[in-house]
Design an enzyme around this catalytic site. Structure first.
Site, PDB file in Angstrom:
ATOM      1  N   SER A  85       0.823  -1.200   0.000  1.00  0.00           N
ATOM      2  CA  SER A  85       0.000   0.000   0.000  1.00  0.00           C
ATOM      3  C   SER A  85       0.869   1.267   0.000  1.00  0.00           C
ATOM      4  CB  SER A  85      -0.958  -0.047   1.194  1.00  0.00           C
ATOM      5  OG  SER A  85      -1.975   0.905   1.091  1.00  0.00           O
ATOM      6  N   ASP A 213      -9.175  -5.647  -4.568  1.00  0.00           N
ATOM      7  CA  ASP A 213      -8.843  -4.528  -3.687  1.00  0.00           C
ATOM      8  C   ASP A 213      -9.913  -3.455  -3.837  1.00  0.00           C
ATOM      9  OD1 ASP A 213      -7.701  -2.263  -2.437  1.00  0.00           O
ATOM     10  OD2 ASP A 213      -5.673  -2.950  -2.889  1.00  0.00           O
ATOM     11  N   HIS A 241      -7.398  -5.932  -0.186  1.00  0.00           N
ATOM     12  CA  HIS A 241      -6.243  -5.049  -0.013  1.00  0.00           C
ATOM     13  C   HIS A 241      -5.216  -5.617   0.959  1.00  0.00           C
ATOM     14  CE1 HIS A 241      -4.110  -1.250  -0.203  1.00  0.00           C
ATOM     15  NE2 HIS A 241      -4.112  -1.152   1.120  1.00  0.00           N
TER      16      HIS A 241
END
Length: 263
Positions: A85, A213, A241
């Site tokens: 991320s 995601d 995610h």
């Protein structure tokens, strides 16, 4: 090549509002095969209680624990960097400064910048697609003497529906208990010099696309790959995610395959 020489040092870098704890499933899987694994708390993250996010004004300050680790490595040691991320921006900073100490960098549904635009470019593209409703009640607050900093603290609904929707409920609960305010440092990164081809651009990159995601969408992941092509792209089906929770064994297998390919 001997078995010993094939053993790698994986450095795992978490995303916003998370900490080293989020790798608790992946770390032992890699270690069980004899690899060395370092999972870091970035500044004001995880169990780093010495600072809060309002004490951190730049992404470089936030990434200092990673930079300290890279500095401490012997000149003849190379690591496999893995960023999740927002951790992709911390990876990029390390790649730009320590390209000779990295065998490959793996971006796991992560922000992956280029060398032609400012470091914030891929974040700005992401932010432009986010509506206030999309944050689902997450707390976004300005900070700093000039209010140029922006902290983010994920709400329960945001984590449940946009990050962890396919992950075990126990891991969602762990995340809710351990989350901390963070920042994406967009304003500060927009004023930085571009990452260099000599540094950042010289390190092999692999990208792991998480197809379900709900925050960094598959479309945005693929746009980043098109914008600055990775050397290798791997897809994870039915993965949200948080692949380290959703499919830890498969993620570990992919990390090992990437290391075998580039190390």
């Amino acid at each position: 090549m001997s078995e010993e020489k094939r053993k790698q040092h994986f450095v795992l870098v978490h995303g916003a509002c998370h900490g080293a704890w989020c790798w608790y499933k992946v770390k032992p899987l890699l270690e069980a095969l004899g690899h060395r694994v370092t999972a870091l708390d970035l500044a004001a993250s995880g169990i780093d209680t010495t600072r809060s996010i309002t004490d951190i004004s730049t992404c470089e300050q936030y990434s200092e624990p990673l930079m300290q680790l890279m500095t401490s490595l012997p000149n003849d040691e190379k690591v496999v960097l893995v960023g999740h991320s927002f951790g992709g921006l911390s990876l990029a900073l390390a790649m730009d400064k320590f390209p000779d100490k990295i065998s490959v960098s793996v971006f796991v549904t992560a922000f992956m910048p280029d060398t032609k635009h400012s470091p914030s470019f891929v974040e700005e593209k992401f932010a432009s697609s986010m509506t206030p409703e999309g944050w689902m009640g997450s707390e976004l607050e300005t900070y700093g003497s000039d209010n140029s900093g922006l902290s983010v603290f994920f709400s329960t609904d945001f984590m449940k529906h946009r990050l962890y929707q396919l992950s075990p409920v126990e891991d969602l609960e762990l995340g809710l208990l351990l989350k901390r305010p963070s920042s994406l440092f967009i304003n500060e990164l927009s004023k930085m010099e571009n990452f260099s081809e000599k540094g950042y651009g010289s390190v092999p990159r692999a990208y792991i696309v998480c197809k379900e995601d709900n925050i960094i969408s598959e479309d945005h992941q693929r746009w980043m790959i098109h914008n600055y092509p990775a050397n290798l792209v791997i897809e994870m089906e039915e993965t949200d995610h948080m692949p380290m929770f959703c499919k830890p064994q498969l993620l570990s297998d992919h990390l090992l395959a990437i290391a075998d390919n580039f190390c």
